[in-house]
Design a protein around this motif. Sequence first.
Motif, PDB file in Angstrom:
ATOM      1  N   LYS A   1       1.084  15.806  10.991  1.00  0.00           N
ATOM      2  CA  LYS A   1       1.577  15.878   9.610  1.00  0.00           C
ATOM      3  C   LYS A   1       1.411  14.526   8.912  1.00  0.00           C
ATOM      4  O   LYS A   1       0.997  14.451   7.751  1.00  0.00           O
ATOM      5  N   VAL A   2       1.765  13.447   9.631  1.00  0.00           N
ATOM      6  CA  VAL A   2       1.651  12.105   9.062  1.00  0.00           C
ATOM      7  C   VAL A   2       0.194  11.786   8.741  1.00  0.00           C
ATOM      8  O   VAL A   2      -0.119  11.221   7.671  1.00  0.00           O
ATOM      9  N   HIS A   3      -0.721  12.130   9.641  1.00  0.00           N
ATOM     10  CA  HIS A   3      -2.143  11.856   9.401  1.00  0.00           C
ATOM     11  C   HIS A   3      -2.605  12.491   8.093  1.00  0.00           C
ATOM     12  O   HIS A   3      -3.240  11.840   7.246  1.00  0.00           O
ATOM     13  N   ALA A   4      -2.317  13.777   7.917  1.00  0.00           N
ATOM     14  CA  ALA A   4      -2.767  14.490   6.722  1.00  0.00           C
ATOM     15  C   ALA A   4      -2.138  13.911   5.458  1.00  0.00           C
ATOM     16  O   ALA A   4      -2.826  13.707   4.434  1.00  0.00           O
TER      17      ALA A   4
ATOM     18  N   ASP B   1      -3.918  11.827   2.256  1.00  0.00           N
ATOM     19  CA  ASP B   1      -3.689  12.333   0.901  1.00  0.00           C
ATOM     20  C   ASP B   1      -3.044  11.269   0.019  1.00  0.00           C
ATOM     21  O   ASP B   1      -3.459  11.083  -1.138  1.00  0.00           O
ATOM     22  N   GLN B   2      -2.052  10.565   0.521  1.00  0.00           N
ATOM     23  CA  GLN B   2      -1.364   9.560  -0.283  1.00  0.00           C
ATOM     24  C   GLN B   2      -2.266   8.387  -0.653  1.00  0.00           C
ATOM     25  O   GLN B   2      -2.171   7.843  -1.764  1.00  0.00           O
ATOM     26  N   LEU B   3      -3.144   7.989   0.263  1.00  0.00           N
ATOM     27  CA  LEU B   3      -4.044   6.867  -0.027  1.00  0.00           C
ATOM     28  C   LEU B   3      -5.151   7.264  -0.999  1.00  0.00           C
ATOM     29  O   LEU B   3      -5.761   6.390  -1.632  1.00  0.00           O
ATOM     30  N   ALA B   4      -5.443   8.544  -1.090  1.00  0.00           N
ATOM     31  CA  ALA B   4      -6.357   9.086  -2.108  1.00  0.00           C
ATOM     32  C   ALA B   4      -7.729   8.420  -2.091  1.00  0.00           C
ATOM     33  O   ALA B   4      -8.342   8.196  -3.145  1.00  0.00           O
TER      34      ALA B   4
ATOM     35  N   THR C   1      -9.930   7.916   6.918  1.00  0.00           N
ATOM     36  CA  THR C   1     -10.491   9.206   6.546  1.00  0.00           C
ATOM     37  C   THR C   1      -9.911  10.282   7.461  1.00  0.00           C
ATOM     38  O   THR C   1      -9.294   9.971   8.492  1.00  0.00           O
ATOM     39  N   PRO C   2     -10.117  11.555   7.137  1.00  0.00           N
ATOM     40  CA  PRO C   2      -9.664  12.603   8.056  1.00  0.00           C
ATOM     41  C   PRO C   2     -10.266  12.476   9.449  1.00  0.00           C
ATOM     42  O   PRO C   2      -9.660  12.903  10.429  1.00  0.00           O
ATOM     43  N   GLN C   3     -11.448  11.861   9.547  1.00  0.00           N
ATOM     44  CA  GLN C   3     -12.110  11.706  10.836  1.00  0.00           C
ATOM     45  C   GLN C   3     -11.598  10.506  11.623  1.00  0.00           C
ATOM     46  O   GLN C   3     -11.647  10.502  12.849  1.00  0.00           O
ATOM     47  N   THR C   4     -11.082   9.467  10.943  1.00  0.00           N
ATOM     48  CA  THR C   4     -10.681   8.225  11.627  1.00  0.00           C
ATOM     49  C   THR C   4      -9.185   8.051  11.768  1.00  0.00           C
ATOM     50  O   THR C   4      -8.726   7.244  12.582  1.00  0.00           O
ATOM     51  N   VAL C   5      -8.385   8.786  11.000  1.00  0.00           N
ATOM     52  CA  VAL C   5      -6.963   8.466  10.891  1.00  0.00           C
ATOM     53  C   VAL C   5      -6.242   8.602  12.233  1.00  0.00           C
ATOM     54  O   VAL C   5      -5.325   7.816  12.532  1.00  0.00           O
ATOM     55  N   ALA C   6      -6.656   9.538  13.077  1.00  0.00           N
ATOM     56  CA  ALA C   6      -5.963   9.716  14.356  1.00  0.00           C
ATOM     57  C   ALA C   6      -6.235   8.583  15.329  1.00  0.00           C
ATOM     58  O   ALA C   6      -5.469   8.379  16.280  1.00  0.00           O
TER      59      ALA C   6
END
Length: 301
Positions: free
Chosen positions: A251-254, A258-261, A268-273
């Motif tokens: 949840k935090v990743h997504a 989104d918050q950093l926009a 990115t969605p690919q790197t955040v984890a």
Amino acid sequence: MTDEPLLAGVELGGTKVFVLRARGRNILDRVALPTTGPDETLAAAAALLADWQRDQRFAALGIASFGPIRVDPAAPDFGLMLPTPKPGWTGADVAGALSRDMDCPVALDTDVNGAALAEWRWGAGAAGTSDCLCYITIGTGLGGGFVMHGQPLHGAMHPELGHILVRRAPGDTFAGACPFHRDCIEGLIAGPSLAARFGMAGDLIPNEDPRWDDVAHDLAQLIGTILLTTAARQVLIGGGIGMGRPQLLPKVHALLVDQLAGYLSFVTPQTVAQIVRPPALGDQAGPLGAVALALRALEQA
């Protein structure tokens, strides 16, 4: 292993204390004591260290303590607990009580700076890729530590991430539980705050409760602030709540992306984890933080 120095460590937490002896990073003995009043708690830990030292002298002592605590050795109040929400601990002489009878180099830092140092040395940063690493623990309180270019971050004092104010989730009416700031991040998502928010003990809160979405939002706000201000390569989320709620990080990743926009191109969605993740050392990051501080004291002696 016998060529490694014999080290002593104390990880002083809000609910329990670990007193350790180790050779290098290998922990030989670990005793857990309850954190009660400062006199009783520190005397019990010091007595155990003294008992062990009668067998063999320690090469160094590392103290990793909850805070806020004065970590500047040049300050007149070095080693004393600063005003803290923990009843009875303001002014406690943590460094003095634990090191008074120890004839060896001593290092004192926060528990989270210690854990960050252990992760940098042996865990997530051990590959040499983290010139800036942040470790956050979420449990009885919320604290954050940093290691930058191999050095724990200090300045006027140490980082106090728990008392950062964050933008609240739309519609979230929880007032917060911090006695100093009400809805700072510690007042929103640390253990006692979750109990107040959810109306039940933390271990009884179901993972499916939709109010976890607000908790994830608040944590994402904090992490975004960290990434924007420090450009940390990794933010490690530890502690009983940080590691004990596996549904929280996705949840935090997504929410963070989104918050950093899109403003931070490396998130990115690919790197955040890979950027925001559990500690590589797991629940050993805290105890090994005290050992890492002892090694640092020995190396700087």
